[in-house]
Design a protein around this motif. Structure first.
Motif, PDB file in Angstrom:
ATOM      1  N   THR A   1      90.564 -62.557 -29.669  1.00  0.00           N
ATOM      2  CA  THR A   1      90.802 -61.875 -30.948  1.00  0.00           C
ATOM      3  C   THR A   1      92.193 -62.184 -31.481  1.00  0.00           C
ATOM      4  OG1 THR A   1      91.505 -59.911 -29.700  1.00  0.00           O
ATOM      5  CG2 THR A   1      89.207 -60.011 -30.408  1.00  0.00           C
ATOM      6  N   THR A   2      93.110 -62.546 -30.594  1.00  0.00           N
ATOM      7  CA  THR A   2      94.442 -63.030 -30.952  1.00  0.00           C
ATOM      8  C   THR A   2      94.767 -64.158 -29.979  1.00  0.00           C
ATOM      9  OG1 THR A   2      95.681 -61.566 -29.448  1.00  0.00           O
ATOM     10  CG2 THR A   2      95.123 -60.688 -31.641  1.00  0.00           C
ATOM     11  N   GLU A   3      95.978 -64.669 -30.034  1.00  0.00           N
ATOM     12  CA  GLU A   3      96.385 -65.764 -29.154  1.00  0.00           C
ATOM     13  C   GLU A   3      96.218 -65.396 -27.682  1.00  0.00           C
ATOM     14  OE1 GLU A   3      97.729 -69.436 -27.894  1.00  0.00           O
ATOM     15  OE2 GLU A   3      97.206 -68.804 -29.925  1.00  0.00           O
ATOM     16  N   ASN A   4      96.525 -64.143 -27.326  1.00  0.00           N
ATOM     17  CA  ASN A   4      96.518 -63.755 -25.926  1.00  0.00           C
ATOM     18  C   ASN A   4      95.551 -62.617 -25.594  1.00  0.00           C
ATOM     19  OD1 ASN A   4      98.674 -65.587 -25.139  1.00  0.00           O
ATOM     20  ND2 ASN A   4     100.042 -64.232 -26.280  1.00  0.00           N
TER      21      ASN A   4
ATOM     22  N   LEU B   1      83.454 -67.333 -41.382  1.00  0.00           N
ATOM     23  CA  LEU B   1      84.178 -68.119 -42.379  1.00  0.00           C
ATOM     24  C   LEU B   1      85.494 -68.671 -41.840  1.00  0.00           C
ATOM     25  CD1 LEU B   1      83.544 -65.948 -45.563  1.00  0.00           C
ATOM     26  CD2 LEU B   1      82.533 -68.177 -45.010  1.00  0.00           C
ATOM     27  N   GLU B   2      85.736 -68.436 -40.566  1.00  0.00           N
ATOM     28  CA  GLU B   2      86.946 -68.979 -39.941  1.00  0.00           C
ATOM     29  C   GLU B   2      86.653 -69.257 -38.477  1.00  0.00           C
ATOM     30  OE1 GLU B   2      89.163 -64.734 -39.020  1.00  0.00           O
ATOM     31  OE2 GLU B   2      89.611 -65.793 -40.882  1.00  0.00           O
ATOM     32  N   PRO B   3      87.415 -70.162 -37.856  1.00  0.00           N
ATOM     33  CA  PRO B   3      87.149 -70.507 -36.458  1.00  0.00           C
ATOM     34  C   PRO B   3      87.592 -69.403 -35.512  1.00  0.00           C
ATOM     35  CG  PRO B   3      89.127 -71.606 -37.208  1.00  0.00           C
ATOM     36  CD  PRO B   3      88.537 -70.933 -38.422  1.00  0.00           C
ATOM     37  N   PHE B   4      87.034 -69.420 -34.302  1.00  0.00           N
ATOM     38  CA  PHE B   4      87.494 -68.515 -33.259  1.00  0.00           C
ATOM     39  C   PHE B   4      87.364 -69.227 -31.920  1.00  0.00           C
ATOM     40  CE2 PHE B   4      82.965 -67.657 -33.807  1.00  0.00           C
ATOM     41  CZ  PHE B   4      82.481 -67.584 -32.507  1.00  0.00           C
TER      42      PHE B   4
ATOM     43  N   VAL C   1      69.012 -54.275 -41.759  1.00  0.00           N
ATOM     44  CA  VAL C   1      70.400 -53.976 -42.124  1.00  0.00           C
ATOM     45  C   VAL C   1      70.942 -55.049 -43.061  1.00  0.00           C
ATOM     46  CG1 VAL C   1      70.797 -52.808 -39.936  1.00  0.00           C
ATOM     47  CG2 VAL C   1      71.347 -55.236 -40.149  1.00  0.00           C
ATOM     48  N   PRO C   2      71.881 -54.709 -43.950  1.00  0.00           N
ATOM     49  CA  PRO C   2      72.525 -55.726 -44.799  1.00  0.00           C
ATOM     50  C   PRO C   2      73.290 -56.714 -43.919  1.00  0.00           C
ATOM     51  CG  PRO C   2      72.979 -53.508 -45.599  1.00  0.00           C
ATOM     52  CD  PRO C   2      72.374 -53.352 -44.242  1.00  0.00           C
ATOM     53  N   LEU C   3      73.084 -58.003 -44.124  1.00  0.00           N
ATOM     54  CA  LEU C   3      73.706 -58.990 -43.243  1.00  0.00           C
ATOM     55  C   LEU C   3      75.218 -59.086 -43.422  1.00  0.00           C
ATOM     56  CD1 LEU C   3      70.839 -59.619 -42.425  1.00  0.00           C
ATOM     57  CD2 LEU C   3      71.434 -62.037 -42.444  1.00  0.00           C
ATOM     58  N   LYS C   4      75.729 -58.543 -44.514  1.00  0.00           N
ATOM     59  CA  LYS C   4      77.189 -58.545 -44.690  1.00  0.00           C
ATOM     60  C   LYS C   4      77.846 -57.709 -43.592  1.00  0.00           C
ATOM     61  CE  LYS C   4      77.101 -54.692 -48.009  1.00  0.00           C
ATOM     62  NZ  LYS C   4      77.438 -54.270 -49.398  1.00  0.00           N
ATOM     63  N   THR C   5      77.106 -56.748 -43.000  1.00  0.00           N
ATOM     64  CA  THR C   5      77.659 -55.912 -41.936  1.00  0.00           C
ATOM     65  C   THR C   5      77.748 -56.673 -40.609  1.00  0.00           C
ATOM     66  OG1 THR C   5      75.492 -55.023 -41.287  1.00  0.00           O
ATOM     67  CG2 THR C   5      76.697 -53.840 -43.019  1.00  0.00           C
ATOM     68  N   LEU C   6      77.135 -57.848 -40.530  1.00  0.00           N
ATOM     69  CA  LEU C   6      77.161 -58.647 -39.304  1.00  0.00           C
ATOM     70  C   LEU C   6      78.156 -59.796 -39.383  1.00  0.00           C
ATOM     71  CD1 LEU C   6      73.307 -59.010 -38.632  1.00  0.00           C
ATOM     72  CD2 LEU C   6      74.823 -57.101 -38.060  1.00  0.00           C
ATOM     73  N   ALA C   7      78.733 -60.026 -40.566  1.00  0.00           N
ATOM     74  CA  ALA C   7      79.583 -61.197 -40.788  1.00  0.00           C
ATOM     75  C   ALA C   7      80.855 -61.136 -39.941  1.00  0.00           C
ATOM     76  CB  ALA C   7      79.951 -61.302 -42.263  1.00  0.00           C
ATOM     77  N   ASN C   8      81.237 -62.307 -39.423  1.00  0.00           N
ATOM     78  CA  ASN C   8      82.499 -62.487 -38.702  1.00  0.00           C
ATOM     79  C   ASN C   8      82.623 -61.625 -37.444  1.00  0.00           C
ATOM     80  OD1 ASN C   8      83.753 -64.433 -40.543  1.00  0.00           O
ATOM     81  ND2 ASN C   8      83.773 -62.722 -41.990  1.00  0.00           N
ATOM     82  N   LYS C   9      81.488 -61.341 -36.790  1.00  0.00           N
ATOM     83  CA  LYS C   9      81.559 -60.593 -35.536  1.00  0.00           C
ATOM     84  C   LYS C   9      80.278 -60.778 -34.730  1.00  0.00           C
ATOM     85  CE  LYS C   9      79.959 -56.207 -37.563  1.00  0.00           C
ATOM     86  NZ  LYS C   9      80.311 -54.791 -37.833  1.00  0.00           N
ATOM     87  N   GLU C  10      80.342 -60.331 -33.476  1.00  0.00           N
ATOM     88  CA  GLU C  10      79.195 -60.377 -32.577  1.00  0.00           C
ATOM     89  C   GLU C  10      78.663 -58.955 -32.415  1.00  0.00           C
ATOM     90  OE1 GLU C  10      81.213 -64.057 -30.107  1.00  0.00           O
ATOM     91  OE2 GLU C  10      81.568 -61.961 -29.541  1.00  0.00           O
TER      92      GLU C  10
END
Length: 271
Positions: free
Chosen positions: A55-58, A73-76, A102-111
């Protein structure tokens, strides 16, 4: 690393791009892997050791053992803690909305753990069946039965969304929403709203991700003789525009992408 893909049942082929399995032996020196957006939604099952999601560098969290990765919309970064053994269903952009309410916007950018989407009992039963399956083919049989049953219980994606996604895929992301809606421009706001609900990101954002896909495949295949040629064939305005979008979605430049040790997994997916 053993990466394999499998084609879905004909009744699901318009919604699912493929199934894939991944096995990687444990290593004394595991490498973080950068995962970049691809415009698809994944439902994944982890059968091996835990996998870290940074979730962050460390700082990191452990990925759920069964989850859905929404539009990103961004790498991880992810990093195995030992032996990797996983299976995933890769849905077309409009595919997953046919199986959930469920609205798929609620699933964006997460697991999202699958129990949050299908209920604890249903999700746990599916997960147990997948864990106990003898091989990948049996896992495919199990998940296809589950999805076909769900398909008959949920609403289907709106035609305007499906046609827009198909137009973006057919043109490798290089058609404008204005062009798609040229017969009825008044539907733009409706399209934006339905995209948010059924895809998870906007039409413009999906178009940018799909266009990057085309460029990545050229870059990895070696067909592009130069970044300028890749930019031209992918219909970017110029090389600078291509590099800007590339860094936005991958976090590094095209030249850094090639041969980078933490891009091995993404490279396998794109090839």
């Amino acid at each position: 690393m053993k990466y394999q893909t499998f084609q879905p049942h004909p009744d699901l082929a318009s919604l699912i791009s493929c199934y894939w399995s991944l096995e990687v032996p444990a290593s004394d020196n595991p490498q973080r892997q950068r995962i970049v957006p691809d415009g698809k939604i994944e439902m994944a099952f982890i059968f091996g050791d835990d996998i870290k999601h940074y979730t962050t560098e460390n700082e990191y969290v452990l990925q759920p053992r069964a989850f859905v990765l929404g539009q990103t919309l961004e790498p991880f970064y992810i990093e195995p803690t030992g032996y990797v053994d996983s299976f995933s269903i890769s849905f077309y952009p409009y595919g997953f909305a046919n199986f959930v309410d469920v609205p798929l916007k609620t699933l964006a950018n997460k697991e999202t753990p699958i129990e949050n989407l299908f209920g604890h009992e249903t999700a746990k039963n599916l997960e147990n069946q997948m864990v106990q399956a003898a091989d990948t083919q049996e896992r495919i049989t199990i998940v296809e039965k589950f999805l076909l049953d769900r398909l008959n219980q949920t609403n289907t994606v709106d035609t305007i969304v499906k046609l827009t996604v198909e137009a973006l895929l057919a043109t490798k992301g290089n058609t404008s929403i204005s062009n798609i809606l040229k017969e009825d421009p008044s539907k733009r706001r409706q399209l934006e709203r339905k995209f948010s609900e059924q895809i998870g990101i906007s039409p413009k954002q999906l178009g940018k991700v799909i266009r990057l896909q085309s460029a990545l495949k050229l870059l990895l295949s070696g067909e592009g003789e130069s970044l300028t040629k890749i930019a031209y064939e992918s219909e970017y305005y110029d090389q600078a525009h291509f590099i800007k979008d590339f860094k936005e979605f991958t976090g590094i430049s095209p030249k850094e992408f090639l041969g980078h040790e933490n891009m091995a997994l993404s490279s396998a997916f794109y090839k």
